[in-house]
Design an enzyme around this catalytic site. Structure first.
Site, mmCIF file in Angstrom:
data_model
loop_
_atom_site.group_PDB
_atom_site.id
_atom_site.type_symbol
_atom_site.label_atom_id
_atom_site.label_comp_id
_atom_site.label_asym_id
_atom_site.label_seq_id
_atom_site.Cartn_x
_atom_site.Cartn_y
_atom_site.Cartn_z
ATOM 1 N N LYS A 70 0.807 -1.252 -0.062
ATOM 2 C CA LYS A 70 0.059 -0.112 0.168
ATOM 3 C C LYS A 70 0.843 1.276 0.136
ATOM 4 O O LYS A 70 1.622 1.318 0.914
ATOM 5 C CB LYS A 70 -0.864 -0.039 1.251
ATOM 6 C CG LYS A 70 -1.834 1.183 1.207
ATOM 7 C CD LYS A 70 -2.964 1.319 2.136
ATOM 8 C CE LYS A 70 -2.625 1.735 3.471
ATOM 9 N NZ LYS A 70 -2.668 3.079 3.472
ATOM 10 N N GLY A 72 -7.043 9.305 10.625
ATOM 11 C CA GLY A 72 -7.045 9.727 12.293
ATOM 12 C C GLY A 72 -8.177 10.610 12.635
ATOM 13 O O GLY A 72 -8.286 10.704 13.824
ATOM 14 N N ALA A 103 -8.886 5.551 5.390
ATOM 15 C CA ALA A 103 -8.814 6.848 6.369
ATOM 16 C C ALA A 103 -9.832 7.577 6.344
ATOM 17 O O ALA A 103 -10.721 7.785 5.668
ATOM 18 C CB ALA A 103 -7.452 7.618 5.691
ATOM 19 N N GLY A 104 -10.133 7.791 7.709
ATOM 20 C CA GLY A 104 -11.246 8.984 8.217
ATOM 21 C C GLY A 104 -12.523 8.077 8.791
ATOM 22 O O GLY A 104 -13.291 8.859 9.168
ATOM 23 N N ASN A 154 -8.225 1.977 10.677
ATOM 24 C CA ASN A 154 -7.216 1.743 11.629
ATOM 25 C C ASN A 154 -7.751 2.556 12.974
ATOM 26 O O ASN A 154 -8.224 1.881 14.192
ATOM 27 C CB ASN A 154 -6.126 2.091 11.236
ATOM 28 C CG ASN A 154 -5.058 1.651 12.424
ATOM 29 O OD1 ASN A 154 -3.572 2.081 11.887
ATOM 30 N ND2 ASN A 154 -4.925 1.484 13.458
ATOM 31 N N SER A 155 -7.691 3.638 13.028
ATOM 32 C CA SER A 155 -8.025 4.515 14.105
ATOM 33 C C SER A 155 -9.117 4.267 14.828
ATOM 34 O O SER A 155 -9.477 4.184 15.950
ATOM 35 C CB SER A 155 -7.891 6.079 13.961
ATOM 36 O OG SER A 155 -6.773 6.403 13.271
HETATM 37 C C1 LIG Z 1 -3.381 2.518 8.758
HETATM 38 C C2 LIG Z 1 -3.229 2.926 7.292
HETATM 39 O O1 LIG Z 1 -2.736 2.618 6.457
HETATM 40 C C3 LIG Z 1 -3.555 4.356 7.057
HETATM 41 O O2 LIG Z 1 -3.991 4.565 5.786
HETATM 42 C C4 LIG Z 1 -4.635 5.006 7.967
HETATM 43 O O3 LIG Z 1 -4.198 5.208 9.475
HETATM 44 C C5 LIG Z 1 -5.915 4.713 7.929
HETATM 45 O O4 LIG Z 1 -6.713 5.763 8.577
HETATM 46 P P1 LIG Z 1 -7.635 5.693 9.847
HETATM 47 O O5 LIG Z 1 -6.426 5.643 10.926
HETATM 48 O O6 LIG Z 1 -8.236 7.121 9.828
HETATM 49 O O7 LIG Z 1 -8.409 4.479 9.542
#
Ligand SMILES: CC(=O)[C@@H](O)[C@H](O)COP(=O)(O)O
Length: 266
Positions: free
Chosen positions: A107, A168, A194-195, A216-217
């Site tokens: 990625k 995040g 993300a987000g 992730n977050s």
């Molecule tokens: C973990 C990762 O590869 C990232 O692209 C990112 O941290 C994902 O976004 P969130 O933490 O907002 O879910």
């Protein structure tokens, strides 16, 4: 099933088939035990790892994430988090390929600055081209710009991953209109990366027709990460089912649930 109904084909990325459409990040957990428990509860098969921040064997004296998440069970998706230039990102992917015995699915993320973690699309395009030419299967984190998404697809990226909102931030899908345009024109899987803040954000992305979401977050920062991982699993599955079922049309006026015709005492 009629010919024009949506078909439930599994998520396929660069020839690899996955039954789960949820991808999970491994940062921000208390320890590797919590990471492993959350990853398991999420039902994911594809786990992304920041090569520059996580021990995948680079430091033989420290705990190795691959002991908690064995490659016999999970496909590891090394990511280039923390890279701000194409050069750094390419070098990081090559290191990952060495550490993971020739594994070439990565990625790519090339960030613009520390404050926003917004993708630097100029460097991202450069790195994507170099990596594809070097035989990598590149899933790429990018902005929600439909033109850039199409260009990354043209370069040969195997999946395009526009942000829902800042990494995040937990703000969910801030720009569903541009995501819709990306989805309309895509010929490779589109996954929101993300987000995502809560399961309804993940479900919405899936209902719109995304091939998957990366989170992730929202899992790691929940008060109960394992429980939230399970909630995200259910949301992604529900959103996919809703996409396949195809939602009712939105109407400007009311429509009674039971017909007026034939009413008793009408
Ligand atoms: C973990 C990762 O590869 C990232 O692209 C990112 O941290 C994902 O976004 P969130 O933490 O907002 O879910």
């Amino acid at each position: 099933m009629s010919a024009d109904q949506r078909q439930d084909i599994p998520l396929t990325v660069a020839g690899r088939v996955f039954s789960s459409r949820l991808l999970v990040g491994t940062g921000k957990y208390r320890d590797f035990d919590e990471t492993a428990a959350a990853v398991e509860a999420s039902g994911t098969e594809l786990v992304t790892v920041a090569v520059r921040r996580t021990n995948l064997g680079q430091n033989p004296d420290e705990p190795n994430l691959l002991d908690a998440l064995p490659t016999s069970r999970y496909t590891i998706l090394p990511n280039t988090a923390g890279c701000y230039t194409a050069k750094d990102a390419v070098r990081t992917c090559k290191l990952a390929r060495e550490l993971l015995d020739g594994h070439n699915l990565v990625k790519l993320e090339v960030l613009g600055d520390d404050g926003t973690l917004y993708p630097n699309v100029v460097e991202t395009l450069k790195a994507a081209e170099t990596l594809v030419n070097d035989g990598f299967d590149v899933m790429v984190y990018t902005s929600d710009d439909p033109i850039v998404a199409k260009e990354l697809e043209r370069i040969g990226c195997c999946a395009v991953m526009p942000l829902g909102s800042l990494i995040g931030s937990g703000h969910g899908l801030l720009n569903p209109a541009t995501l819709e345009i990306i989805l309309e024109h895509a010929e490779v899987p589109i996954l929101v990366d993300a987000g995502i803040g809560t399961p309804s954000d993940a479900a919405l992305a899936m209902e719109m027709g995304c091939a998957g979401v990366l989170i992730n977050s929202a899992i790691a920062n929940a008060r109960q990460p394992v429980r939230m991982a399970h909630a995200m699993k259910l949301a992604v599955e529900a959103g996919r089912e809703a996409y396949l079922a195809e939602r009712m049309p939105r109407r400007a006026s009311a429509s009674p649930s039971s017909p007026f015709a034939g009413r008793i005492n009408a």
